[in-house]
Design a protein around this motif. Structure first.
Motif, PDB file in Angstrom:
ATOM      1  N   ILE A   1     -13.249   3.410   4.668  1.00  0.00           N
ATOM      2  CA  ILE A   1     -12.260   3.505   3.590  1.00  0.00           C
ATOM      3  C   ILE A   1     -11.572   4.860   3.603  1.00  0.00           C
ATOM      4  O   ILE A   1     -10.345   4.968   3.440  1.00  0.00           O
ATOM      5  CB  ILE A   1     -12.929   3.237   2.227  1.00  0.00           C
ATOM      6  N   ALA A   2     -12.349   5.918   3.835  1.00  0.00           N
ATOM      7  CA  ALA A   2     -11.762   7.261   3.902  1.00  0.00           C
ATOM      8  C   ALA A   2     -10.779   7.369   5.060  1.00  0.00           C
ATOM      9  O   ALA A   2      -9.695   7.961   4.923  1.00  0.00           O
ATOM     10  CB  ALA A   2     -12.879   8.300   4.042  1.00  0.00           C
TER      11      ALA A   2
ATOM     12  N   LYS B   1      -1.020   4.038  -5.134  1.00  0.00           N
ATOM     13  CA  LYS B   1      -2.398   3.621  -4.882  1.00  0.00           C
ATOM     14  C   LYS B   1      -2.716   2.289  -5.536  1.00  0.00           C
ATOM     15  O   LYS B   1      -3.329   1.422  -4.948  1.00  0.00           O
ATOM     16  CB  LYS B   1      -3.363   4.702  -5.371  1.00  0.00           C
TER      17      LYS B   1
ATOM     18  N   ASN C   1     -14.132   2.580  -4.139  1.00  0.00           N
ATOM     19  CA  ASN C   1     -12.909   3.378  -4.262  1.00  0.00           C
ATOM     20  C   ASN C   1     -11.878   2.983  -3.213  1.00  0.00           C
ATOM     21  O   ASN C   1     -11.240   3.827  -2.593  1.00  0.00           O
ATOM     22  CB  ASN C   1     -13.233   4.881  -4.167  1.00  0.00           C
ATOM     23  N   GLY C   2     -11.728   1.664  -3.045  1.00  0.00           N
ATOM     24  CA  GLY C   2     -10.819   1.175  -2.014  1.00  0.00           C
ATOM     25  C   GLY C   2      -9.411   0.947  -2.486  1.00  0.00           C
ATOM     26  O   GLY C   2      -8.448   1.204  -1.763  1.00  0.00           O
TER      27      GLY C   2
ATOM     28  N   VAL D   1      -5.557   0.602  -0.535  1.00  0.00           N
ATOM     29  CA  VAL D   1      -5.267   1.442   0.626  1.00  0.00           C
ATOM     30  C   VAL D   1      -6.272   1.234   1.752  1.00  0.00           C
ATOM     31  O   VAL D   1      -6.267   1.969   2.731  1.00  0.00           O
ATOM     32  CB  VAL D   1      -5.240   2.941   0.231  1.00  0.00           C
ATOM     33  N   ALA D   2      -7.147   0.243   1.614  1.00  0.00           N
ATOM     34  CA  ALA D   2      -8.143  -0.013   2.651  1.00  0.00           C
ATOM     35  C   ALA D   2      -8.358  -1.513   2.788  1.00  0.00           C
ATOM     36  O   ALA D   2      -8.226  -2.262   1.815  1.00  0.00           O
ATOM     37  CB  ALA D   2      -9.454   0.689   2.313  1.00  0.00           C
TER      38      ALA D   2
ATOM     39  N   HIS E   1       0.808  -1.217   0.000  1.00  0.00           N
ATOM     40  CA  HIS E   1       0.000   0.000   0.000  1.00  0.00           C
ATOM     41  C   HIS E   1       0.839   1.264   0.000  1.00  0.00           C
ATOM     42  O   HIS E   1       0.320   2.355  -0.148  1.00  0.00           O
ATOM     43  CB  HIS E   1      -0.966   0.007   1.187  1.00  0.00           C
TER      44      HIS E   1
ATOM     45  N   VAL F   1      -2.953   6.071   5.639  1.00  0.00           N
ATOM     46  CA  VAL F   1      -1.862   5.787   4.706  1.00  0.00           C
ATOM     47  C   VAL F   1      -1.175   7.065   4.297  1.00  0.00           C
ATOM     48  O   VAL F   1       0.058   7.173   4.238  1.00  0.00           O
ATOM     49  CB  VAL F   1      -2.389   5.028   3.476  1.00  0.00           C
ATOM     50  N   GLU F   2      -1.955   8.120   4.010  1.00  0.00           N
ATOM     51  CA  GLU F   2      -1.390   9.393   3.568  1.00  0.00           C
ATOM     52  C   GLU F   2      -0.584  10.035   4.678  1.00  0.00           C
ATOM     53  O   GLU F   2       0.464  10.635   4.442  1.00  0.00           O
ATOM     54  CB  GLU F   2      -2.512  10.316   3.098  1.00  0.00           C
TER      55      GLU F   2
ATOM     56  N   ARG G   1      -7.622   5.564   4.156  1.00  0.00           N
ATOM     57  CA  ARG G   1      -6.841   6.342   3.186  1.00  0.00           C
ATOM     58  C   ARG G   1      -6.078   7.460   3.887  1.00  0.00           C
ATOM     59  O   ARG G   1      -4.911   7.720   3.577  1.00  0.00           O
ATOM     60  CB  ARG G   1      -7.785   6.919   2.130  1.00  0.00           C
ATOM     61  N   GLU G   2      -6.715   8.094   4.836  1.00  0.00           N
ATOM     62  CA  GLU G   2      -6.053   9.170   5.586  1.00  0.00           C
ATOM     63  C   GLU G   2      -4.860   8.637   6.373  1.00  0.00           C
ATOM     64  O   GLU G   2      -3.812   9.278   6.443  1.00  0.00           O
ATOM     65  CB  GLU G   2      -7.054   9.827   6.545  1.00  0.00           C
TER      66      GLU G   2
END
Length: 382
Positions: A371-372, A55, A307-308, A311-312, A51, A378-379, A375-376
């Motif tokens: 999922i959001a 992406k 939209n995974g 990263v989720a 990951h 990972v970022e 994603r956060e």
């Protein structure tokens, strides 16, 4: 279409075996195939977790670029690595019949995940598997693990084999020392004690160190030479990868329950991409498996709508059953403490549309929020 089809693939043993199945299928249709090995971004950063490689498409894009540049006619991928978006310039021309899509636990003694002691260390490089392990057994420790299938197994086996080798060397040295002492005299009583101790050593190790080493498989011998920073009690791998690599017989495995350990979308399936219409038709007629194509379309549609990407922690599994596609989805928080999960039978005649609707319902139920958040995380880590 060229006379000899040039097939792009990664250079790992598993990738070459997958490419070989496609080559053999095309050869049965009297098409000559030349395999071209290509290094991908994922191969260039072997110690980075999936990951963190980007992406999507860490193992895919370099192969498709060979096709787009005209240096190859087709490319072979593990379908779970193929992005659900950004693929407009190539076509998934063929999806061969799928191998078993689930995950297995690999443990030197064949234990299942429910049998592992609290605090046992599990190796995986997957966010999905990490979250699923934490949800099932929060008392276990999950540590990162990457590499080809054989590399991961070697990392698991190395400490135990190296410790066993050392133990045998020590015992062998002690036995030789006792034999030398016995030969030097020391009286009747001393001789008897030496004989007794030597017999115990012989009973414990019926073979010499050399005989023991010769009995090891090639995989075990490679593990003996591997330096390992992290010691794992068990690791989680895809059953399909073990089967295709002929490694399933090398190590004890236990299938993980599908209800809890829902596979990644497309896991166990192969994708063949191309751009030339004639190549696409040749591949489709030679390798495409309709039931597998329907199942993975459902899985990838759900994943794409959510939209995974990678990263989720999302598991999506679909199976064609008569006129329906039985679909199971499990979306987790990265620590495994929260989840949105459901199963649904989708009509096969409108499976793609039904999968979109299923994904939308899951998103509304909270999957989008999980999922959001993933994603956060990972970022932030990046």
């Amino acid at each position: 279409m060229t006379e000899t089809l040039r097939l792009a693939t990664r250079g790992s043993d598993l990738a070459l075996r997958q490419a070989g199945t496609v080559r053999d299928a095309l050869s049965s249709r009297r098409r000559d195939v030349e395999i071209r090995r290509v290094e991908t971004r994922g191969d260039q950063i072997p110690d980075e977790l999936i990951h963190r490689l980007g992406k999507t498409g860490a193992f895919v894009r370099a192969l498709d670029e060979e096709v787009l540049a005209g240096d190859a006619d087709l490319a072979v991928h593990s379908l779970k690595d193929v992005p659900t978006e950004g693929m407009d310039d190539v076509v998934v021309a063929g999806v061969p019949e799928r191998a078993p899509s689930g995950d297995v636990l690999v443990h030197p003694d064949g234990l299942g995940i429910e049998d592992l002691p609290s605090g046992a260390v599990i190796g995986t490089g997957s966010l999905r598997r990490t979250a699923q392990i934490k949800a099932a057994r929060p008392d276990l420790v999950v540590e990162p693990l990457r590499g080809n299938v054989d590399t991961r197994i070697e990392k698991l086996l190395a400490p135990g084999l190296q410790a066993e080798h050392e133990r045998r060397l020590i015992a062998s040295g002690e036995a030789r020392a006792m034999t030398a002492e016995e030969g030097g005299g020391g009286g009747e009583s001393g001789s008897g004690e030496a004989d007794g101790e030597r017999d115990e050593t012989d009973e414990e190790f019926e073979r010499t160190v050399e005989e023991w080493f010769d009995s090891l498989s090639d995989l075990e011998r490679s593990a003996m030479e591997r330096k390992v920073d992290t010691e794992y009690d068990a690791i989680v791998l895809a059953e399909a990868g073990l089967r295709r690599s002929d490694l399933l017989r090398e190590v004890p495995t236990m299938r993980l329950p599908r209800e809890e350990f829902v596979p990644a979308a497309g896991q166990g399936a192969i994708a063949v991409t191309a751009t030339d219409p004639d190549v696409i038709e040749a591949v489709r007629s030679a390798v495409d498996h309709p039931r597998t194509r329907v199942a993975v379309t459902v899985e990838r549609t759900v994943l794409g709508e959510l939209n995974g990407g990678c990263v989720a922690p999302i598991g999506v599994s679909a199976l064609v059953q008569g006129e329906h596609v039985h679909t199971r989805v499990r979306v987790l928080s990265t620590d495994g403490t929260e989840e949105v999960a459901a199963t649904r039978d989708l009509p096969i005649r409108s499976h793609a549309k039904a999968a979109e609707s299923f994904a939308a319902d899951l998103a509304e139920r909270g999957a989008a929020d999980l999922i959001a958040a993933a994603r956060e995380e990972v970022e932030v880590d990046d």
